[in-house]
Design an enzyme around this catalytic site. Structure first.
Site, mmCIF file in Angstrom:
data_model
loop_
_atom_site.group_PDB
_atom_site.id
_atom_site.type_symbol
_atom_site.label_atom_id
_atom_site.label_comp_id
_atom_site.label_asym_id
_atom_site.label_seq_id
_atom_site.Cartn_x
_atom_site.Cartn_y
_atom_site.Cartn_z
ATOM 1 N N TYR A 99 0.777 -1.163 -0.165
ATOM 2 C CA TYR A 99 -0.089 -0.181 0.044
ATOM 3 C C TYR A 99 0.871 1.175 0.059
ATOM 4 C CZ TYR A 99 -3.466 3.475 1.335
ATOM 5 O OH TYR A 99 -4.474 4.508 1.387
ATOM 6 N N LYS A 155 1.258 4.177 -2.986
ATOM 7 C CA LYS A 155 0.667 5.454 -2.608
ATOM 8 C C LYS A 155 2.192 6.409 -2.824
ATOM 9 C CE LYS A 155 -3.432 5.071 -2.143
ATOM 10 N NZ LYS A 155 -4.275 5.622 -3.257
#
Length: 118
Positions: free
Chosen positions: A62, A66
């Site tokens: 994740y 990002k």
């Protein structure tokens, strides 16, 4: 989804997160920015995360996605500097969303993470 330590990531989950969080941003940019340029106006707004600036344990994929959104947005801003198209990355902080429930596997687990957040 995406809560394993870096050495134990499930590759199907990695592919899902890369496709959803990174490739989709690139696809939308490709789909809409040519029209922005043609019209001489537009605003590309990509949603990143504070996790794109500060990584944490159990969030390797994740956080990487990002970080990629932030880097892509910065590069797009450079690419479009000579045009009237604006480019922005929004990086929300810790927020309990439906994604938190999906990622952690249950609403109870997600709620526990955010229990002390005001």
């Amino acid at each position: 989804l995406g809560v394993s330590p870096a050495e134990a990531n499930d590759m199907a989950s990695v592919t899902t997160m890369l496709t959803t969080n990174v490739a989709a941003v690139m696809a939308f940019t490709r789909a809409f920015v040519p029209g922005f340029k043609q019209r001489g106006k537009g605003h590309l707004i990509n949603v990143g995360s504070i996790a794109g600036h500060e990584a944490y344990a159990g969030g390797s994929v994740y956080c990487a996605t990002k970080h990629a959104v932030d880097a892509f947005t910065t590069a797009a801003r450079h690419d479009l500097i000579a045009t009237p198209v604006r480019v922005t990355a929004i990086s929300p902080g810790i927020v309990n969303t439906e994604f938190s429930t999906v990622r952690l596997g249950s609403k109870e687990k997600a709620d526990a993470v955010y229990a002390d957040v005001e």
